[in-house]
Scaffold this motif. Sequence first.
Motif, short mmCIF file in Angstrom:
data_model
loop_
_atom_site.label_atom_id
_atom_site.label_comp_id
_atom_site.label_asym_id
_atom_site.label_seq_id
_atom_site.Cartn_x
_atom_site.Cartn_y
_atom_site.Cartn_z
N THR A 1 10.23 69.80 45.63
CA THR A 1 8.98 69.19 45.13
C THR A 1 7.77 69.85 45.93
O THR A 1 6.73 69.79 45.23
CB THR A 1 8.84 67.69 45.81
OG1 THR A 1 9.15 67.50 47.20
CG2 THR A 1 9.74 66.85 45.01
N HIS B 1 15.48 72.16 33.33
CA HIS B 1 14.55 73.39 33.28
C HIS B 1 15.58 74.52 33.70
O HIS B 1 16.43 74.70 34.22
CB HIS B 1 13.53 73.46 34.57
CG HIS B 1 12.83 74.69 34.39
ND1 HIS B 1 11.54 74.73 33.63
CD2 HIS B 1 12.78 75.79 35.10
CE1 HIS B 1 10.96 75.80 33.87
NE2 HIS B 1 11.74 76.50 34.73
N GLY C 1 10.94 76.18 38.23
CA GLY C 1 10.66 74.71 37.81
C GLY C 1 11.96 73.87 38.39
O GLY C 1 12.79 74.46 38.50
N ASN D 1 12.85 70.39 37.59
CA ASN D 1 13.39 69.47 36.88
C ASN D 1 14.76 69.72 36.33
O ASN D 1 15.06 70.86 35.92
CB ASN D 1 12.53 69.06 35.70
CG ASN D 1 11.01 68.79 36.09
OD1 ASN D 1 10.94 68.14 37.52
ND2 ASN D 1 10.16 68.84 35.52
N SER D 2 15.58 68.87 36.22
CA SER D 2 17.03 68.98 35.68
C SER D 2 16.77 69.33 34.11
O SER D 2 15.90 68.74 33.49
CB SER D 2 17.70 67.82 35.74
OG SER D 2 18.77 67.96 35.37
N ARG E 1 17.27 65.56 47.02
CA ARG E 1 16.49 65.49 46.27
C ARG E 1 16.18 67.04 45.46
O ARG E 1 16.68 67.93 46.15
CB ARG E 1 14.80 64.92 46.36
CG ARG E 1 14.30 65.45 47.68
CD ARG E 1 12.87 65.11 47.86
NE ARG E 1 12.47 65.41 49.27
CZ ARG E 1 11.92 66.87 49.30
NH1 ARG E 1 11.80 67.49 48.29
NH2 ARG E 1 11.21 67.22 50.32
N GLY E 2 15.24 67.34 44.44
CA GLY E 2 15.09 68.62 43.97
C GLY E 2 13.81 68.97 44.90
O GLY E 2 13.42 68.34 45.92
#
Lengths: 400, 245
Positions: free
Chosen positions: A134, A120, A115, A117-118, A131-132
């Motif tokens: 995706t 997680h 995962g 998302n910050s 960015r993270g």
Amino acid sequence: MISLAGRDILHSWGKYVFTGIGLGLLIGVTLSMAGIYRGMVEDARALLNNSGADIWVVQRDTLGPYAEPSSLHDDVYRILQGLPGVAATGNVTYLTMQARRAGLDERVMVVGIDGFNSGHPGAPAYLLAGRGITRAHYEAVADIKTGFSLGDHVTIRRHEYLVVGLTQRMVSSGGDPMIFIPLKDAQEAQFLKDNDAILNDRARSAANPSLNRPGVPGLLDAIIASQSANHNVNAVLVKVADGWDSEVVAQDIRRWKRLQAYTRVQMEEILIAKLIATSAKQIGMFLVILAIVSAAIVSFIIYTMTLGKIREIAVLKLIGTRNRTIAGMILQESLGLGLVGFIVGKGAATLWAPYFPKFVLLESGDTLRGFVAVMLICALASIVAIRAALRVDPATAIGG
Amino acid sequence: MSDDAIRIEGLTKRYGSGDTAVDALKGVDMSVAPGEVVGLIGPSGSGKSTLLKCLGAVIEPTSGRMAIGGETIYDSAEGGWQSRDLHALRRDRIGFVFQAPYLIPFLDVVDNIALLPMLAGKSDAQARLRAQDLLLALDVAHRAKASVAQLSGGEQQRVAIARALANQPPVILADEPTAPLDSERALNVMRILEQMASQYRTAIIVVTHDEKIIPTFRRIYHIRDGKTYAEQGEGRKIYDKRENK
């Protein structure tokens, strides 16, 4: 009253300052050694903090995932999610290896996460740039210490990953910067073999009569398929719901799920008391040796400086200077040398700390303790010189 | 109790014991009045340095009696040293002038002198004032703030004399103070010592081999085989005549 030590230092300040600088560099090395140890502890804490977990669930009877190998099925998280007090779970794999970029090798810890998302468990706490992840495959977020930039193509095993985000202070307990990639890619990377090895393994399985039974069609294919896929993770990170005690939840996991669960406190104990214990002892040994060397150097310098003043000391004694005044002069000079050395050493350690490949943390508490130790060493080191000065016979000033 | 600045009676000093014992002093008698400069002359090994060290409270005599400024400092019949604090005795009651000036190189001129009054408990201001007065009297006040290394040999010797006078001791012991100097400078040092002795009522014993300065003494003690013999300085009249020309 005149400060005899102060006047003597001012009189030969060049010799004094250069000696202080030499001693200071030695003290700088000593402070840096302490800083390296603190950095290791801080790295270990950062690793735990940044993982965002309250509990680490690992293979039973292991100290995993950082101190020992640990292997769990990647669906264990489902049964953990049903437990009371568990707010979130995250599968993670850790693998320290070489990552290549444009022909350059970089030692990294590859972290597989499921995962992005910050918040997680296991995901990087924040991003500095980009960015993270995706996409499900071939994207990576790298710690800035890897030296990678956004848009770089990094090769891990046989696959290339595009660096889409940069993060900071995400390092292993050994100080290696982390690269985050999707869990599936990480699982593959852990067990990915070259084509020759895959062919060889298939031939071995086919030649094994217990795996390739004539009466069971499809068995060999199923076995080969299971051999070439990996559904294991090193740990499941658990975030505890608000109001729940981590130890209570961890106890439930140990009792009912027959797994090993470590709380934050226990994991910190494993990292600091076990994983970096040998390094800490190594550094401790260095500190002791450096302290002895520093004491020997200060002792020798002060003794030599005192022997250079034997005639003056004899005259001072003859004209009625008390022994304690002379001893005080030598002690003050020794402490002064320690002070100059400490200032130089602290400055040098602060200046060169950022250039160390591993994190060096110079704590003010260590600085204070170092200062007291230096002063103590200098005071002890002056004893030999003081004894020599007190043995000087005032009659030597008269001659005859 | 006498008015002598220095009075020594039957002083002996024995080094070692048994067969190897050496009697360096064999009953020395000596007296020096306040303001008087006397010479102490003798060949090498005659006991000059031993006498100086006994008088300077650096080594302990074997027997006899010594008094400085009318006060007994050593009496073997009374148990030896009369003061437990020999540092204070040397600091307050005895001044030393050596063959070489032996100034403290890391102190400037004024502090070389002021150090003694400071060690005796005087305030910094009082000590420096005393030092300035002495530098003025010895004509080196203009070098007060100079470092020792910046002084000429003669200036250094004058500063050394000023240091010896810093605590106004009743006695100054001068060990070969003119040895490295030529005749003119040697006589100049002796003039200064006489002037200081007279000005501060200080008794000065000058140990010397230096024939150039022997005529300047009104009284001379010869020391030979550990014994002293006093005589009037015969050359003094000639010296005085030459000085008054």
